[in-house]
Design a protein around this motif. Sequence first.
Motif, PDB file in Angstrom:
ATOM      1  N   TYR A  30       0.828  -1.203   0.000  1.00 47.77           N
ATOM      2  CA  TYR A  30       0.000   0.000   0.000  1.00 47.77           C
ATOM      3  C   TYR A  30       0.862   1.253   0.000  1.00 47.77           C
ATOM      4  O   TYR A  30       1.878   1.322   0.696  1.00 47.77           O
ATOM      5  CB  TYR A  30      -0.873   0.059   1.256  1.00 47.77           C
ATOM      6  N   SER A  31       0.436   2.254  -0.750  1.00 47.80           N
ATOM      7  CA  SER A  31       0.959   3.596  -0.549  1.00 47.80           C
ATOM      8  C   SER A  31       0.403   4.080   0.789  1.00 47.80           C
ATOM      9  O   SER A  31      -0.758   3.821   1.127  1.00 47.80           O
ATOM     10  CB  SER A  31       0.513   4.527  -1.677  1.00 47.80           C
ATOM     11  N   SER A  32       1.214   4.763   1.559  1.00 42.96           N
ATOM     12  CA  SER A  32       0.896   5.042   2.965  1.00 42.96           C
ATOM     13  C   SER A  32      -0.463   5.700   3.179  1.00 42.96           C
ATOM     14  O   SER A  32      -1.243   5.278   4.038  1.00 42.96           O
ATOM     15  CB  SER A  32       1.999   5.919   3.575  1.00 42.96           C
ATOM     16  N   ASN A  33      -0.754   6.747   2.419  1.00 40.66           N
ATOM     17  CA  ASN A  33      -2.017   7.445   2.619  1.00 40.66           C
ATOM     18  C   ASN A  33      -3.213   6.582   2.248  1.00 40.66           C
ATOM     19  O   ASN A  33      -4.244   6.593   2.920  1.00 40.66           O
ATOM     20  CB  ASN A  33      -2.036   8.749   1.808  1.00 40.66           C
ATOM     21  N   GLU A  34      -3.087   5.818   1.168  1.00 41.74           N
ATOM     22  CA  GLU A  34      -4.215   4.976   0.771  1.00 41.74           C
ATOM     23  C   GLU A  34      -4.453   3.874   1.799  1.00 41.74           C
ATOM     24  O   GLU A  34      -5.598   3.458   2.011  1.00 41.74           O
ATOM     25  CB  GLU A  34      -3.998   4.365  -0.616  1.00 41.74           C
ATOM     26  N   PHE A  35      -3.396   3.422   2.419  1.00 39.68           N
ATOM     27  CA  PHE A  35      -3.533   2.430   3.482  1.00 39.68           C
ATOM     28  C   PHE A  35      -4.475   2.945   4.562  1.00 39.68           C
ATOM     29  O   PHE A  35      -5.346   2.222   5.057  1.00 39.68           O
ATOM     30  CB  PHE A  35      -2.148   2.135   4.064  1.00 39.68           C
ATOM     31  N   ILE A  36      -4.319   4.218   4.899  1.00 36.60           N
ATOM     32  CA  ILE A  36      -5.163   4.819   5.931  1.00 36.60           C
ATOM     33  C   ILE A  36      -6.593   5.013   5.431  1.00 36.60           C
ATOM     34  O   ILE A  36      -7.566   4.599   6.070  1.00 36.60           O
ATOM     35  CB  ILE A  36      -4.585   6.171   6.386  1.00 36.60           C
ATOM     36  N   TYR A  37      -6.726   5.616   4.256  1.00 38.05           N
ATOM     37  CA  TYR A  37      -8.055   5.955   3.762  1.00 38.05           C
ATOM     38  C   TYR A  37      -8.846   4.729   3.302  1.00 38.05           C
ATOM     39  O   TYR A  37     -10.070   4.679   3.441  1.00 38.05           O
ATOM     40  CB  TYR A  37      -7.959   6.979   2.636  1.00 38.05           C
ATOM     41  N   ARG A  38      -8.140   3.729   2.780  1.00 40.00           N
ATOM     42  CA  ARG A  38      -8.841   2.513   2.369  1.00 40.00           C
ATOM     43  C   ARG A  38      -9.288   1.706   3.582  1.00 40.00           C
ATOM     44  O   ARG A  38     -10.304   1.024   3.547  1.00 40.00           O
ATOM     45  CB  ARG A  38      -7.964   1.649   1.461  1.00 40.00           C
ATOM     46  N   ASN A  39      -8.484   1.782   4.653  1.00 38.81           N
ATOM     47  CA  ASN A  39      -8.847   1.160   5.921  1.00 38.81           C
ATOM     48  C   ASN A  39      -9.201  -0.326   5.736  1.00 38.81           C
ATOM     49  O   ASN A  39     -10.355  -0.739   5.911  1.00 38.81           O
ATOM     50  CB  ASN A  39     -10.030   1.906   6.547  1.00 38.81           C
ATOM     51  N   PRO A  40      -8.208  -1.166   5.383  1.00 31.78           N
ATOM     52  CA  PRO A  40      -8.490  -2.574   5.090  1.00 31.78           C
ATOM     53  C   PRO A  40      -9.213  -3.275   6.241  1.00 31.78           C
ATOM     54  O   PRO A  40      -8.787  -3.188   7.404  1.00 31.78           O
ATOM     55  CB  PRO A  40      -7.095  -3.179   4.885  1.00 31.78           C
ATOM     56  N   ALA A  41     -10.263  -3.970   5.923  1.00 30.37           N
ATOM     57  CA  ALA A  41     -11.050  -4.651   6.949  1.00 30.37           C
ATOM     58  C   ALA A  41     -10.261  -5.771   7.614  1.00 30.37           C
ATOM     59  O   ALA A  41     -10.584  -6.192   8.729  1.00 30.37           O
ATOM     60  CB  ALA A  41     -12.331  -5.207   6.337  1.00 30.37           C
ATOM     61  N   THR A  42      -9.218  -6.269   6.934  1.00 26.88           N
ATOM     62  CA  THR A  42      -8.427  -7.373   7.474  1.00 26.88           C
ATOM     63  C   THR A  42      -7.282  -6.898   8.368  1.00 26.88           C
ATOM     64  O   THR A  42      -6.535  -7.718   8.912  1.00 26.88           O
ATOM     65  CB  THR A  42      -7.827  -8.205   6.326  1.00 26.88           C
TER      66      THR A  42
END
Length: 327
Positions: A57-69
Motif C-alpha cells: 500500500y501507498s501510505s495514505n491509501e492504506f489509511i483511507y482505504r482502511n483494510p477490513a483485514t
Amino acid sequence: MTNQLIENKSLEKVLEVVKEKEIDRVFLVACGGSSALMYSSKYILDRDSTTMTTEVYSSNEFIYRNPATLNKNSLVILCSHLGKTPETTEAAKFAKSKGALTVSFTYIDDSPLAKESDLVIGYEYGPGIDPAESRNILIIQLTLGLLKVKESSKKYDKLVASLPNLKAVCDKAIEYYAQDALDFADKYKDEKMIYTMASGSNYGVAYTFAICILMEMQWINSHAIHAGEFFHGPFEILDKDTPFILLLGLDETRYMEERALKFTKEYGEKLIILDAKDLDFKGIDKEIRGEIASVVLLYVLRAFSRKLADVRNHPLEKRRYMFKVPY
C-alpha cells in the motif's frame, strides 16, 4: 560491516517478537522509492507463504482505504529513509490503533516514524556502504526471516551465508555494464520519455528507476510497465524512436520478460537490456539468486543514473518542489 548485518540485533529482535505472535496478514506500507522496495517482499511472500497473505500500500491509501483485514493478527512493515514522510508516520499510528504490530525501516533512529513504530530496523547509508547493509537487502532479509520463524523456510540461512559475497557480485555487475552505462547516458540524455519494464521481483526496480530516478531526479517523463501487461495496451506505444529499459531477472516470471524482450527487439531499436543471467553470482546460493537479482539490478541502474546525471549536468539531488514548497 557485513558481519554486523548478519548479527543485526534489531532484526533479530523483530524476528523474536514475530515468532511469538499470530500473524495471518502482512501489509507493506511506504511511499515512492521506499514503496517500490516492497514489491520484492510481496513477490516472495505471495510465492512462498502458505499461512500469510500480503499487500503493498501507498501510505495514505492504506489509511483511507482502511483494510477490513487489518487487526491484531497483522504485521505492518513500513519504510521511510529519513523517517520523516508524514503519510508513513500516520500509517504507523493508524496500524497501531488497529492492534497491528508495526516494524519500520529508517535511516534515522530517532525519526518521527521510529518513534511511532513498535520496532525499528536501522540501516547504513552513504558512499561506499556494502550493499549487504542497505535497506534493499534488509527488507528481503526480514521477509525471509519471517518465513523462517513462521514456516521453517531454509532460505533465510542461505541468504545470511551469501551476504559476505554480495558486494563483490554488485561491483562486478556494475563493471560489466560500465560501458553500457556510458553509452546510455550519451545516447539518451536528450530523450523526453523513457519507459522501464520488468516483472516479478524486478518490477519494483523498474518502478524505482521510473519514478525516483527519471521523473524525480532527472525530470524525464517515464512509466514503469509490467512485462505481463505489455501486450494488453502498452506495446502500442513502441516504435523505433521510443526508448525502453528492459530488466530480466532470475525468478519464475522471467518468461514474461523474455516474451516482451522478443517483441521489443523486433519492433523497437532504442533498447537497454539488463539481464541478470549475464552476471556472475558466485558466492550467492542458487536458491536465492532470484531474490538477490533485483538488488543487483538496482545497483546497476543506480550506476546508470549517475552517468546520466553527469552527462546532463543535472545532479541527482536537484529538485523543483520536493522539500522546497508546501505540499
